[in-house]
Design a protein around this motif. Structure first.
Motif, PDB file in Angstrom:
ATOM      1  N   TYR A 112       6.165  74.569  81.970  1.00  0.00           N
ATOM      2  CA  TYR A 112       6.699  73.242  81.650  1.00  0.00           C
ATOM      3  C   TYR A 112       7.738  73.387  80.533  1.00  0.00           C
ATOM      4  O   TYR A 112       7.619  74.262  79.661  1.00  0.00           O
ATOM      5  N   LEU A 113       8.736  72.512  80.560  1.00  0.00           N
ATOM      6  CA  LEU A 113       9.783  72.498  79.538  1.00  0.00           C
ATOM      7  C   LEU A 113       9.669  71.238  78.693  1.00  0.00           C
ATOM      8  O   LEU A 113       9.611  70.115  79.232  1.00  0.00           O
ATOM      9  N   CYS A 114       9.583  71.441  77.383  1.00  0.00           N
ATOM     10  CA  CYS A 114       9.662  70.337  76.423  1.00  0.00           C
ATOM     11  C   CYS A 114      11.130  70.236  76.001  1.00  0.00           C
ATOM     12  O   CYS A 114      11.668  71.171  75.392  1.00  0.00           O
ATOM     13  N   ILE A 115      11.798  69.155  76.350  1.00  0.00           N
ATOM     14  CA  ILE A 115      13.236  68.996  76.127  1.00  0.00           C
ATOM     15  C   ILE A 115      13.458  67.901  75.067  1.00  0.00           C
ATOM     16  O   ILE A 115      12.941  66.785  75.211  1.00  0.00           O
ATOM     17  N   ALA A 116      14.215  68.238  74.004  1.00  0.00           N
ATOM     18  CA  ALA A 116      14.510  67.283  72.921  1.00  0.00           C
ATOM     19  C   ALA A 116      16.017  67.024  72.878  1.00  0.00           C
ATOM     20  O   ALA A 116      16.819  67.957  72.881  1.00  0.00           O
ATOM     21  N   SER A 117      16.389  65.745  72.842  1.00  0.00           N
ATOM     22  CA  SER A 117      17.812  65.369  72.770  1.00  0.00           C
ATOM     23  C   SER A 117      17.951  64.079  71.957  1.00  0.00           C
ATOM     24  O   SER A 117      17.070  63.211  71.983  1.00  0.00           O
ATOM     25  N   ASN A 118      19.065  63.947  71.212  1.00  0.00           N
ATOM     26  CA  ASN A 118      19.326  62.727  70.437  1.00  0.00           C
ATOM     27  C   ASN A 118      20.798  62.317  70.491  1.00  0.00           C
ATOM     28  O   ASN A 118      21.265  61.522  69.681  1.00  0.00           O
ATOM     29  N   GLY A 119      21.540  62.874  71.426  1.00  0.00           N
ATOM     30  CA  GLY A 119      22.957  62.552  71.555  1.00  0.00           C
ATOM     31  C   GLY A 119      23.852  63.443  70.750  1.00  0.00           C
ATOM     32  O   GLY A 119      25.077  63.365  70.853  1.00  0.00           O
ATOM     33  N   VAL A 120      23.258  64.259  69.896  1.00  0.00           N
ATOM     34  CA  VAL A 120      24.042  65.204  69.101  1.00  0.00           C
ATOM     35  C   VAL A 120      23.820  66.590  69.705  1.00  0.00           C
ATOM     36  O   VAL A 120      22.681  67.080  69.721  1.00  0.00           O
ATOM     37  N   PRO A 121      24.885  67.191  70.211  1.00  0.00           N
ATOM     38  CA  PRO A 121      24.686  68.498  70.831  1.00  0.00           C
ATOM     39  C   PRO A 121      24.293  69.543  69.789  1.00  0.00           C
ATOM     40  O   PRO A 121      24.632  69.394  68.607  1.00  0.00           O
ATOM     41  N   PRO A 122      23.520  70.574  70.262  1.00  0.00           N
ATOM     42  CA  PRO A 122      23.087  70.768  71.657  1.00  0.00           C
ATOM     43  C   PRO A 122      21.673  70.235  71.880  1.00  0.00           C
ATOM     44  O   PRO A 122      20.882  70.100  70.956  1.00  0.00           O
ATOM     45  N   THR A 123      21.340  69.965  73.157  1.00  0.00           N
ATOM     46  CA  THR A 123      19.968  69.635  73.542  1.00  0.00           C
ATOM     47  C   THR A 123      19.154  70.929  73.534  1.00  0.00           C
ATOM     48  O   THR A 123      19.630  71.971  73.982  1.00  0.00           O
ATOM     49  N   VAL A 124      17.927  70.855  73.049  1.00  0.00           N
ATOM     50  CA  VAL A 124      17.088  72.063  72.953  1.00  0.00           C
ATOM     51  C   VAL A 124      15.814  71.881  73.774  1.00  0.00           C
ATOM     52  O   VAL A 124      15.407  70.748  74.096  1.00  0.00           O
TER      53      VAL A 124
END
Length: 309
Positions: A84-96
């Protein structure tokens, strides 16, 4: 303007996944409850999504992704196993993202598509079983007596093969030429640290295809040219035989002809006796001549009637 840009840059922080309290790879027993955790920092606050690494659907909800820092699975089973992938993003690159492997342990389970198989001597036959287990199992075939059919031994007769796919194993046993000793039961066995199980396949003999589907050939004998009739209490055929008189052919199937002929003979004899008395001297020559003519005519008439019948 420069100060404003620096202040703006200072407020925007890309996401970062925290090692703690984010979950690491997990090993659980089938049937237990599982919670996967993912924590991230950043500005603005990152949004967390969960996806399967292989792109498949999330087994819990049947959707490609779910949101939230916690991913709860109730009564986990082997279908939940995977990365499984836990993906974190907030509009500021990069997504991790972070990869978390979920491993589900369960004892072996075997399914047999065909438990009863028919075969003829000399046939090439393949037996099949499906095994599921994790940790990975040891898989092999045995005969009814318990003798293990090991790979690489007696290759001219038996050929066992295994095809792995994650926690699944496709087991095959090819018998290159079925013999009388092969009729009976074979077992596919699967074992791991959590248990063992087996499946049974029984082989029974069937006729060889070359000896089946043959229609019997019936030979018709010629019927002799005889006139037959059925008599009461007898089914024997009676042939027409010649009689003593006139070499005629008598047919028992024509009782009326015989009866008419007998009646004609009797009537002719009576007429002869009534016209020609034993004392010939009492008659004149003319009377004798007339009587003789009458007798001759009656005889001719009788012959014509007999010939007509």
């Amino acid at each position: 303007m420069k100060t404003s840009r620096v202040e703006c840059s200072a407020r925007d922080v890309p996401p970062d996944i925290l090692d703690y309290p984010t979950s690491s790879d997990m090993v659980v027993r089938e049937g237990s409850n599982v919670t996967l955790k993912c924590a991230a920092s950043g500005s603005p606050q990152p949004i967390i999504q969960w996806r399967r690494e292989d792109g498949g659907m999330i087994p819990v909800s049947g959707v490609p992704s779910i949101e939230g820092s916690l991913f709860n699975i109730t009564r986990v089973n082997r279908l939940h196993m995977g990365a499984y992938l836990c993906i974190a993003s907030n509009g500021v690159p990069p997504t991790v993202s972070k990869r978390i492997m979920l491993i589900v342990h369960f004892p072996p389970m075997i399914s047999v598509p065909n438990q009863l198989v028919g075969a003829y001597e000399g046939q090439t036959l393949t037996l099949e079983c499906q095994s599921e287990a994790y940790p990975k199992s040891i898989n092999y075939w045995t005969r009814e007596s318990g003798e293990i059919i090991a790979q690489g031994i007696n290759r001219e007769k038996y050929e066992p093969t295994l095809v792995d796919n994650a926690y699944k194993v496709h087991m095959k046993l090819t018998i290159k030429s079925v013999g009388p000793e092969d009729f009976g039961s074979f077992k596919c066995v699967s074992k791991n640290s959590l248990g063992d199980t087996d499946g049974k396949i029984k082989i029974y003999p069937i006729p060889h295809p070359s000896t089946t589907n043959r229609s019997p050939v019936t030979t018709m004998e010629p019927v002799p040219e005889k006139e037959t009739r059925k008599t009461k209490g007898s089914h024997k055929n009676k042939e027409r035989v010649p009689t003593r008189e006139n070499n005629e052919i008598m047919d028992d199937s024509q009782p009326n002809l015989t009866r008419d002929r007998d009646n004609m003979k009797l009537r002719r004899q009576k007429e002869r006796n009534s016209i020609l008395p034993t004392d010939a001297e009492n008659y004149s020559s003319s009377e004798r001549s007339c009587a003789a003519s009458t007798t001759l005519m009656l005889a001719l008439c009788g012959a014509v009637l007999a010939f007509g019948h």
